[in-house]
Design a protein around this motif. Structure first.
Motif, PDB file in Angstrom:
ATOM      1  N   ALA A 113     127.156  13.337  51.695  1.00 15.95           N
ATOM      2  CA  ALA A 113     126.024  14.269  51.678  1.00 15.95           C
ATOM      3  C   ALA A 113     126.021  15.093  50.395  1.00 15.95           C
ATOM      4  O   ALA A 113     124.959  15.347  49.804  1.00 15.95           O
ATOM      5  CB  ALA A 113     126.068  15.177  52.899  1.00 15.95           C
ATOM      6  N   GLU A 114     127.204  15.501  49.945  1.00 17.02           N
ATOM      7  CA  GLU A 114     127.303  16.266  48.697  1.00 17.02           C
ATOM      8  C   GLU A 114     126.927  15.403  47.497  1.00 17.02           C
ATOM      9  O   GLU A 114     126.233  15.862  46.582  1.00 17.02           O
ATOM     10  CB  GLU A 114     128.725  16.807  48.531  1.00 17.02           C
ATOM     11  N   LEU A 115     127.385  14.152  47.497  1.00 20.27           N
ATOM     12  CA  LEU A 115     127.085  13.244  46.391  1.00 20.27           C
ATOM     13  C   LEU A 115     125.584  12.981  46.300  1.00 20.27           C
ATOM     14  O   LEU A 115     124.996  13.033  45.213  1.00 20.27           O
ATOM     15  CB  LEU A 115     127.847  11.933  46.578  1.00 20.27           C
ATOM     16  N   ASP A 116     124.947  12.700  47.436  1.00 20.18           N
ATOM     17  CA  ASP A 116     123.507  12.431  47.429  1.00 20.18           C
ATOM     18  C   ASP A 116     122.720  13.650  46.956  1.00 20.18           C
ATOM     19  O   ASP A 116     121.788  13.533  46.147  1.00 20.18           O
ATOM     20  CB  ASP A 116     123.037  12.014  48.823  1.00 20.18           C
ATOM     21  N   ALA A 117     123.075  14.830  47.471  1.00 17.43           N
ATOM     22  CA  ALA A 117     122.361  16.046  47.079  1.00 17.43           C
ATOM     23  C   ALA A 117     122.518  16.304  45.579  1.00 17.43           C
ATOM     24  O   ALA A 117     121.560  16.697  44.897  1.00 17.43           O
ATOM     25  CB  ALA A 117     122.871  17.239  47.883  1.00 17.43           C
ATOM     26  N   PHE A 118     123.714  16.061  45.068  1.00 20.73           N
ATOM     27  CA  PHE A 118     123.960  16.268  43.639  1.00 20.73           C
ATOM     28  C   PHE A 118     123.124  15.305  42.798  1.00 20.73           C
ATOM     29  O   PHE A 118     122.496  15.701  41.807  1.00 20.73           O
ATOM     30  CB  PHE A 118     125.449  16.078  43.341  1.00 20.73           C
ATOM     31  N   CYS A 119     123.093  14.030  43.197  1.00 22.20           N
ATOM     32  CA  CYS A 119     122.330  13.031  42.439  1.00 22.20           C
ATOM     33  C   CYS A 119     120.827  13.298  42.526  1.00 22.20           C
ATOM     34  O   CYS A 119     120.091  13.084  41.553  1.00 22.20           O
ATOM     35  CB  CYS A 119     122.657  11.627  42.943  1.00 22.20           C
ATOM     36  N   CYS A 120     120.364  13.781  43.678  1.00 18.86           N
ATOM     37  CA  CYS A 120     118.955  14.171  43.794  1.00 18.86           C
ATOM     38  C   CYS A 120     118.635  15.296  42.815  1.00 18.86           C
ATOM     39  O   CYS A 120     117.583  15.282  42.155  1.00 18.86           O
ATOM     40  CB  CYS A 120     118.650  14.629  45.218  1.00 18.86           C
ATOM     41  N   GLY A 121     119.535  16.260  42.724  1.00 21.18           N
ATOM     42  CA  GLY A 121     119.334  17.362  41.792  1.00 21.18           C
ATOM     43  C   GLY A 121     119.260  16.890  40.351  1.00 21.18           C
ATOM     44  O   GLY A 121     118.442  17.382  39.562  1.00 21.18           O
ATOM     45  N   GLN A 122     120.093  15.916  40.005  1.00 23.52           N
ATOM     46  CA  GLN A 122     120.063  15.368  38.648  1.00 23.52           C
ATOM     47  C   GLN A 122     118.734  14.663  38.371  1.00 23.52           C
ATOM     48  O   GLN A 122     118.163  14.784  37.284  1.00 23.52           O
ATOM     49  CB  GLN A 122     121.221  14.387  38.456  1.00 23.52           C
ATOM     50  N   ALA A 123     118.229  13.909  39.360  1.00 21.93           N
ATOM     51  CA  ALA A 123     116.945  13.222  39.190  1.00 21.93           C
ATOM     52  C   ALA A 123     115.795  14.224  39.102  1.00 21.93           C
ATOM     53  O   ALA A 123     114.844  14.030  38.335  1.00 21.93           O
ATOM     54  CB  ALA A 123     116.720  12.242  40.340  1.00 21.93           C
ATOM     55  N   GLU A 124     115.881  15.295  39.883  1.00 22.60           N
ATOM     56  CA  GLU A 124     114.849  16.342  39.821  1.00 22.60           C
ATOM     57  C   GLU A 124     114.804  16.985  38.441  1.00 22.60           C
ATOM     58  O   GLU A 124     113.721  17.308  37.929  1.00 22.60           O
ATOM     59  CB  GLU A 124     115.113  17.397  40.887  1.00 22.60           C
ATOM     60  N   GLN A 125     115.963  17.168  37.837  1.00 24.38           N
ATOM     61  CA  GLN A 125     115.998  17.749  36.493  1.00 24.38           C
ATOM     62  C   GLN A 125     115.273  16.874  35.478  1.00 24.38           C
ATOM     63  O   GLN A 125     114.750  17.363  34.474  1.00 24.38           O
ATOM     64  CB  GLN A 125     117.445  17.973  36.057  1.00 24.38           C
ATOM     65  N   GLN A 126     115.221  15.566  35.741  1.00 26.83           N
ATOM     66  CA  GLN A 126     114.504  14.649  34.854  1.00 26.83           C
ATOM     67  C   GLN A 126     113.004  14.624  35.147  1.00 26.83           C
ATOM     68  O   GLN A 126     112.234  14.055  34.379  1.00 26.83           O
ATOM     69  CB  GLN A 126     115.075  13.236  34.987  1.00 26.83           C
ATOM     70  N   GLY A 127     112.596  15.213  36.282  1.00 25.44           N
ATOM     71  CA  GLY A 127     111.176  15.277  36.607  1.00 25.44           C
ATOM     72  C   GLY A 127     110.758  14.558  37.872  1.00 25.44           C
ATOM     73  O   GLY A 127     109.571  14.588  38.237  1.00 25.44           O
ATOM     74  N   ALA A 128     111.682  13.897  38.574  1.00 29.82           N
ATOM     75  CA  ALA A 128     111.334  13.242  39.835  1.00 29.82           C
ATOM     76  C   ALA A 128     110.979  14.306  40.876  1.00 29.82           C
ATOM     77  O   ALA A 128     111.562  15.392  40.898  1.00 29.82           O
ATOM     78  CB  ALA A 128     112.497  12.387  40.330  1.00 29.82           C
ATOM     79  N   VAL A 129     110.020  13.987  41.741  1.00 23.51           N
ATOM     80  CA  VAL A 129     109.566  14.922  42.776  1.00 23.51           C
ATOM     81  C   VAL A 129     109.933  14.353  44.142  1.00 23.51           C
ATOM     82  O   VAL A 129     109.609  13.199  44.449  1.00 23.51           O
ATOM     83  CB  VAL A 129     108.042  15.144  42.689  1.00 23.51           C
ATOM     84  N   PHE A 130     110.609  15.164  44.964  1.00 19.94           N
ATOM     85  CA  PHE A 130     111.093  14.713  46.262  1.00 19.94           C
ATOM     86  C   PHE A 130     110.207  15.251  47.380  1.00 19.94           C
ATOM     87  O   PHE A 130     109.800  16.413  47.370  1.00 19.94           O
ATOM     88  CB  PHE A 130     112.540  15.159  46.470  1.00 19.94           C
ATOM     89  N   HIS A 131     109.921  14.374  48.348  1.00 21.19           N
ATOM     90  CA  HIS A 131     109.104  14.736  49.507  1.00 21.19           C
ATOM     91  C   HIS A 131     109.862  14.326  50.769  1.00 21.19           C
ATOM     92  O   HIS A 131     110.244  13.166  50.916  1.00 21.19           O
ATOM     93  CB  HIS A 131     107.754  14.013  49.472  1.00 21.19           C
ATOM     94  N   GLU A 132     110.067  15.268  51.686  1.00 22.10           N
ATOM     95  CA  GLU A 132     110.757  14.957  52.937  1.00 22.10           C
ATOM     96  C   GLU A 132     109.771  14.438  53.976  1.00 22.10           C
ATOM     97  O   GLU A 132     108.615  14.863  54.029  1.00 22.10           O
ATOM     98  CB  GLU A 132     111.474  16.194  53.478  1.00 22.10           C
ATOM     99  N   THR A 133     110.244  13.516  54.794  1.00 24.43           N
ATOM    100  CA  THR A 133     109.417  12.947  55.853  1.00 24.43           C
ATOM    101  C   THR A 133     110.287  12.567  57.041  1.00 24.43           C
ATOM    102  O   THR A 133     111.493  12.344  56.891  1.00 24.43           O
ATOM    103  CB  THR A 133     108.659  11.700  55.357  1.00 24.43           C
TER     104      THR A 133
END
Length: 362
Positions: A94-114
């Protein structure tokens, strides 16, 4: 409805790897995922070959660096295999996924929960999805990174063979009788092994079966193993399938590319899937940045598909002749593997290295 350049369903290691590369290239990337707070069952060991593929350091979420592996079978004593440098690092998934999501967000990816997908539609020049909440997304390409039970694959009518199975839990360190090294216990379940992965404040414990139907990695079996090895019962127990069918399935369906467990990119011998997830996510992104991604991506992943075919045959042989094969793993073969992993080699490369050494001896 917002239009995007690429949609990615799933925010695990494959999805985040693809999102990082695509967003870094300037594309508008939407990642549609279940809440990260739900976590994903995963032992969380990241081999050095996987560590080397990340576009960023994962050091902030590393719990332990591993230089020693204990290998056992009921028919032989425990053997400890050591390396001068780490061959694996321990993370909490869970920590690894959250960290990698944060890195992708810094590049401009937008996350949507469903809470899940309701439908998918493919047209000549775009693919469109609708979530259970009624949100609609469309883009020229979609990357399905939503795991072995892929909702995208199901909605498209894709079928694949049954894969491997695992069940895991965790034991708080204060409940552990003796804090263990990283351990693989072969023979505790038919057609598989038990594992102990130390992570500082707890031990991740689990059972792996290389092929669905060989044996059932059940909660009662896990708790029995856990009590025998750690003197306590596991908490937060969860079972899950692993996608090990890459050699037998297609990687593209129209404008949809499958990556990670959704593509069956996990190797079957030990069930290691993070390397295949990151690799396939990056190669899918690379293909989308070129012409004809549906053609380029399968070609780009052909080498990994071939390696997994070889490993699949090796897995059938290995688990078919236990305990003989486990004794090989406790000897020179095991030393070759952990030393190869510490150098960032894949399992197939380690196998070829070991065969070369055996030929030289002869």
């Amino acid at each position: 409805m917002t239009n995007w350049d690429v949609l990615i369903v799933g925010a695990g290691q494959a999805g985040c790897a693809a999102a990082w590369d695509l967003a870094a290239a300037g594309l508008r990337v939407a990642v549609i995922s279940r809440p990260l707070s739900r976590g994903k069952p995963c032992a969380g060991g990241v081999t050095e070959k996987a560590v080397a593929r990340y576009r960023f350091s994962i050091a902030p979420v590393v719990r332990e660096a591993v230089t020693s592996l204990a290998v056992s079978h009921p028919s032989s004593p425990v053997r400890h295999l050591s390396t001068a440098t780490p061959f694996c690092v321990m993370t909490e998934r869970a920590e690894l996924d959250a960290f990698c999501c944060g890195q992708a967000e810094q590049q401009g990816a937008v996350f949507h929960e469903t809470g899940g997908l309701r439908g998918i539609e493919q047209r000549a020049d775009y693919v469109r999805i609708e979530t259970r909440e009624g949100a609609v997304f469309s883009a020229p390409w979609l990357i399905a990174a939503d795991g072995a039970n892929s909702a995208v694959a199901r909605l498209l009518g894709e079928r694949h063979p049954a894969g491997a199975m695992a069940i895991e839990g965790c034991v708080p360190r204060e409940n552990v009788r003796d804090y263990p090294p990283m351990t693989l216990d072969f023979g505790v379940i038919r057609g598989g092994y038990g594992w102990l992965f130390p992570k500082g404040d707890h031990v991740n414990v689990g059972l792996y079966v290389w092929r669905h139907g060989v044996a059932a990695p059940e909660r009662s079996t896990l708790q029995r193993y856990c009590r025998a090895r750690l003197g306590a019962e596991a908490e937060q127990v969860a079972g899950y399938p692993l996608g090990t069918w890459l050699p037998h399935t297609r990687l593209a369906n129209g404008r949809v590319l499958f990556v990670g467990d959704a593509a069956g990119c996990t190797e079957v011998l030990l069930g290691e899937g993070i390397y295949g997830a990151v690799l396939s996510g990056q190669l899918a992104a690379q293909a989308i940045l070129g012409e004809r991604p549906d053609v380029l991506y399968p070609r780009a992943l052909a080498g990994w598909r071939e390696e997994l075919q070889q490993v699949s045959r090796l897995g059938a042989l290995f688990y078919g002749v236990l305990p003989v094969s486990s004794r090989l793993l406790q000897g020179r073969l095991g030393s070759t593997l952990v030393n190869g992993f510490s150098q960032g080699l894949t399992l197939g490369q380690c196998k070829r290295q070991w065969r070369g050494a055996q030929s030289l001896k002869l």
